[in-house]
Motif scaffolding. Structure first.
Motif: not given
Ligand code: BG6
Length: 446
Positions: A18, A130, A175-176, A319, A336, A379, A426, A433-436
């Motif tokens: 990232q 990660h 990671n996670e 978060y 996320n 984070e 974080w 953005w990880n775009g989860n």
């Molecule tokens: C965590 C990840 O899920 O949240 C990070 O370890 C991620 O890699 C962070 O960026 C925030 O989520 P997002 O979706 O806003 O990138």
């Protein structure tokens, strides 16, 4: 005046994919996030087995940290960082994942970074993987479900731990890791290939679910081996697991909701924590696997290694929290990797994420009560619609409030009696953005 422990590791967190960019230089191989296109809140990111020149791939340039690391470290030092959480890109060390000789340029790159952090008295906190793995390795046997990944990861972990044994003390394996227990984790955390196109985050069937849990098991074994080998390389290493704190509450006190939330909490949080910290699969795993028709291809040797390779500390991201209901008609909120039912007692960020600082203290007490090992918040932070002023500054009192509220709860958790190693925010630097977020076919949050 709130007093935190003297040696508390204050700092910030990023990940290689990232932030670094420089996706194909100096011997680096393609990693799984390099194959994922940009997305928006409304439109999910896409995956195609081949790169498409007309698409934009954010990890390719990211924020160019590869070339600007040293300036960034200067800024971190100016901000008073005592620690910096970062990850090593596996593909800079083993470009395809299955080679036996590491790429010297990759090792040299990270050595310079660690040295520069040390010069600034900033403790590096290093994640081995990660949300990335070599794409070539993912293609070999469809991601982590293939047991060959275990040996490849073991080799990679050994090489970097030996190489940086004089510079790094704090390590984290995956990671996670619990993300792979969730539907959106298949490709993100496990390199299990989705079909080409926009459905990247919505594909799930029995075969994929089975693949995810086998991938997770293989990661448990790989992580345990990294711990066992790491302790031989340097007995002073502190090696942690890293879990996304998926804190949920029952939506009502209806016993149905209580049970549903308990089961969700078990799979979301305790499954991975129990294996990596207690060294064995928890009691509820057998039933969950049976009812979901999941068969894990484990061996007695795997279980022995898992029991011997337990971690020193529990690192986690936090978060938000959510609610769980047994009533499927109740609507869900944005998050996320976590979606659930909005809690009427909890506000939401402008981005739509629930903001629940007390959930952090709640989760820490639950987890510490279960595991009794030191905890590390690696984070925590808030995404927002920030406005860039004409003088290039951003005024973000909402972020200051968020951090203040959460740190107060960390303080309370310490007062509750929990040993906390540190806190790395974080987004200590702008990154991609990880775009989860998990969407349905109409891009509605599930
Ligand atoms: C965590 C990840 O899920 O949240 C990070 O370890 C991620 O890699 C962070 O960026 C925030 O989520 P997002 O979706 O806003 O990138």
């Amino acid at each position: 005046m709130y007093k935190f422990p003297k040696k508390f590791l204050w700092g910030g967190a990023t990940s290689a994919n990232q932030s670094e960019g420089a996706w194909n230089v100096n011997g680096k191989g393609v990693s799984t996030p390099d194959m994922v296109t940009a997305g928006t809140k409304e439109k999910p990111r896409r995956f195609y087995k081949e790169l498409k020149p007309e698409e934009y791939y954010p990890s390719h340039d990211a924020i160019d940290m590869y070339n600007r690391y040293f300036e960034d470290i200067e800024l971190f030092a100016e901000m008073g960082f005592k620690s910096y959480r970062m990850s090593i890109a596996w593909t800079r060390i083993f470009p395809k994942g299955f080679e036996t000789t590491p790429n010297q340029e990759g090792l040299d790159f990270y050595r310079e970074i660690f040295k520069s952090l040390k010069r600034k008295k900033i403790e590096p906190i290093v994640t081995l993987s990660h949300y990335e793995m070599p794409y070539e390795l993912a293609l070999l046997g469809n991601g982590w479900q293939d047991r060959r990944c275990i040996d490849c990861f073991e080799r990679y972990a050994k090489v970097v731990m030996e190489e940086f044994s004089d510079l790094v003390t704090y390590w984290m394996t995956f990671n996670e890791i619990n993300c792979l227990a969730n539907v959106f984790g298949g490709y993100l955390a496990g390199g299990i290939l989705p079909p080409d196109g926009p459905e990247m985050q919505i594909t799930e069937n029995h075969e994929r679910k089975n693949a995810r849990f086998n991938g997770l098991h293989n990661q448990f074994v790989a992580s345990a081996r990294a711990v066992i080998n790491g302790k031989k390389i340097n007995p002073n290493f502190q090696i942690g697991c890293m879990i996304s704190a998926l804190c949920s509450y029952p939506y009502t006190c209806n016993p149905e909701d209580m049970i549903k939330n308990q089961q969700t909490f078990q799979i979301n949080n305790w499954l991975c924590g129990d294996v990596q910290i207690r060294g064995h699969y928890p009691h509820f795993a057998k039933r969950y696997f049976k009812e979901n028709d999941i068969s894990i291809h484990w061996t007695q040797k795997d279980l022995k290694e898992i029991s011997e390779g337990t971690v020193d500390y529990l690192a986690f991201s936090y978060y938000m929290s959510n609610c769980i209901s047994s009533d499927e008609t109740v609507g869900k909120s944005l998050g996320n990797i976590m979606t659930g039912i909005p809690n009427p007692y909890v506000k939401q960020s402008a981005w739509g994420w629930p903001v629940d600082a007390r959930g952090l203290r709640y989760y820490m007490n639950e987890a510490y009560g279960r595991y009794e090992i030191p905890m590390f918040i690696v984070e925590n932070g808030i995404g927002a619609k920030d406005k860039l002023e004409s003088d290039k500054t951003i005024h973000d009192p909402y972020r200051i409030d968020y951090l203040k509220e959460h740190l107060l709860q960390v303080y309370e958790a310490i007062e509750d009696g929990i040993p906390v190693i540190g806190y790395t925010m974080w987004g200590c630097i702008d990154l991609i953005w990880n775009g989860n977020t998990f969407f349905d076919k109409n891009y509605k949050v599930l």
